[in-house]
Design an enzyme around this catalytic site. Structure first.
Site, PDB file in Angstrom:
ATOM      1  N   GLU A 368      59.056  -1.236  29.238  1.00 62.00           N
ATOM      2  CA  GLU A 368      58.529  -0.919  30.565  1.00 62.00           C
ATOM      3  C   GLU A 368      57.163  -0.277  30.416  1.00 62.00           C
ATOM      4  OE1 GLU A 368      60.911   1.448  33.216  1.00 62.00           O
ATOM      5  OE2 GLU A 368      62.765   0.356  32.730  1.00 62.00           O
ATOM      6  N   ASN A 369      56.226  -0.742  31.194  1.00 59.64           N
ATOM      7  CA  ASN A 369      54.952  -0.070  31.400  1.00 59.64           C
ATOM      8  C   ASN A 369      54.383  -0.584  32.710  1.00 59.64           C
ATOM      9  OD1 ASN A 369      51.606  -0.405  30.659  1.00 59.64           O
ATOM     10  ND2 ASN A 369      52.558   1.613  30.560  1.00 59.64           N
TER      11      ASN A 369
END
EC number: 3.2.1.21
Length: 461
Positions: A368-369
């Site tokens: 996740e980013n």
């Protein structure tokens, strides 16, 4: 004209540097979601109540009293959403299974719920998109919480049963590249049982420490079944991580930064990679050590094929006295609507530190980013300028870490869709795709169009 087919490429708005190792053809690019945040249909096809259904129904727990009852209506619109993934040109899609949708209270399979995930995997396979499947993204069945949830050691064994069932039932459907046991056990343990910000809303550091132990134990117990049922896939876990920086260059503030990283990162990573809890954690939480039985740590430290890292921001810390830390909010810095500082250099610093600190660090995936912003449709378009710059800067930071020897093999943007952002309801928008929650209309933001252009150009090159 399809906007993705426009001759004016937007790839430069987000693309990694020209010499980035992320441009290799074997590097995996994707996008992610989670079940409770997008599926809706919370009372259909035999789905049981989850802890988030109960939490949302409790007054004062979620902003404006919003719930995931409908969310993005993905349960009914999944084909449309898979088409969006195909238009983006991603290599892989990271999603989670809703445990309450696939097993009844007796632990037997719920066929209609399982069939949904079979269709989803088959649909991904038909579109040439690999699947990264997460088993637990926080939506514990409420009946298990009623018996203690993650404070009850038995839940770890029930999780292993669930992992066994799903990896058997979904075998042969789609192209599952990776199975993930838990997403962010730190959030499940601390936000759920420590400070009460998330479901089930309990508040005790001692409970948080015990919940973490049982989450990690469940991870270790699940691995043998996953390996047996899906030997072709990778198997791992996802941790949310953040670097800590000292507010001033004093010994006290440097110690505060180290204590923060112990709490945020090593609380999860040390058991997984060293087979022990970090001793410094109990400086912060005196007397809160969990009950650990003989053999538990050997189960928790079973080898994993990959480690997923969710990265968003950093923390700046100062000492507030012996074994006590304060978070420092720096003025005049860029922030997202989550009030998180935008600090891409933190990704490089942290990834390189993890490589130094853990000689047995497995291959990494940025699972996740992304960032939340106030996105709205104007003239049929969503020009999310801040997100475009955010992604480009973080791609560059990841590229620098890789050039310095960190083994990162993939990158998933959070999130594919604007969705239910937990205790913040629908106010915070993380999506590459804008969702009008009244009409369920999907609109690709400019960041999505730029991402698609980059991926198409990489594939053509």
């Amino acid at each position: 004209m399809d906007p993705i087919a426009s001759p004016a490429s937007l790839a430069h708005l987000v693309a990694p540097p020209a010499d980035s190792p992320m441009r290799r053809r074997d590097f995996v690019f994707g996008a992610g979601t989670s079940s409770y945040q997008i599926e809706g249909a919370v009372q259909e096809d035999g789905r049981l109540e989850s802890i988030w259904d109960r939490f949302c129904a409790t007054p004062g727990k979620v902003l404006r009293g919003e719930t995931g009852a409908v969310a993005c209506d993905h349960y009914h619109r999944w084909q449309q959403d898979l088409d969006l993934l195909q238009r983006l040109g991603v290599d892989a899609y990271r999603f989670s299974i809703a445990w309450p949708r696939v097993m009844n209270e007796a632990g037997r399979p719920t066929p209609r719920g399982i069939d949904f995930y079979k269709r989803l995997l088959d649909g991904l396979g038909e579109r040439g998109i690999r699947a990264f499947v997460t088993l637990y993204h926080w939506d514990l069945p409420q009946h298990l919480e009623d018996r203690g949830g993650w404070l009850n050691r038995e839940t770890a064994w029930r999780f292993a049963d669930y992992a066994d069932l799903m990896s058997r039932e979904l075998a042969g459907h789609g192209d599952v590249a990776a199975w993930t046991t838990h997403n962010e056990p730190w959030c499940s343990a601390y936000l759920g049982y420590g400070d009460g910000h998330h479901a089930p809303g309990l508040k005790s550091n001692r409970w948080a420490a015990q919940a973490m132990h049982h989450l990690l134990l469940g991870h270790g117990l699940a691995l043998p079944a996953l390996h047996a049922n899906a030997p072709q896939a990778m198997h791992g876990i996802v941790a949310n991580v953040a670097p800590g920086y000292a507010d001033t260059d004093t010994a006290e503030d440097r110690d505060a930064a180290q204590l923060f990283e112990t709490f945020q990162n090593r609380w999860v990573l040390d058991p997984l990679l060293k087979g022990e809890y970090p001793a410094d954690l109990w400086r912060l939480w005196k007397g809160c050590e969990p009950l650990v039985l003989d053999g538990d740590m050997d189960l928790i430290r079973r080898p994993i094929d990959y480690l997923g890292l969710n990265f968003y921001s950093r923390a700046v810390l100062r000492s507030a006295g012996p074994d006590t830390i304060d978070w420092v909010r720096r003025p005049d810095v860029e922030r997202t609507t989550m009030d998180w500082e935008v600090y891409p250099q933190g990704m490089q610093d942290l990834f390189e530190a993890l490589k130094r600190d853990y000689p047995n660090l497995p291959p990494l995936y940025v699972t996740e980013n992304g960032m939340s912003s106030h996105d709205s449709v104007q003239g049929g378009e969503v020009d999310d300028v801040q997100r475009q710059a955010y992604l480009k800067a973080h791609f560059a930071a990841c590229s620098r870490a890789m050039a310095n020897g960190v083994d990162v093999r993939g990158y998933f943007i959070w999130s594919l869709l604007d969705n239910f952002e937990w205790a913040f309801g629908y106010e915070r928008r993380f999506g590459l795709v804008h969702v009008d929650f009244e009409s369920q209309r999907r609109t690709l933001k400019r960041s999505a169009l730029a991402y698609a252009d980059f991926l198409r150009e990489r594939a053509a090159g």
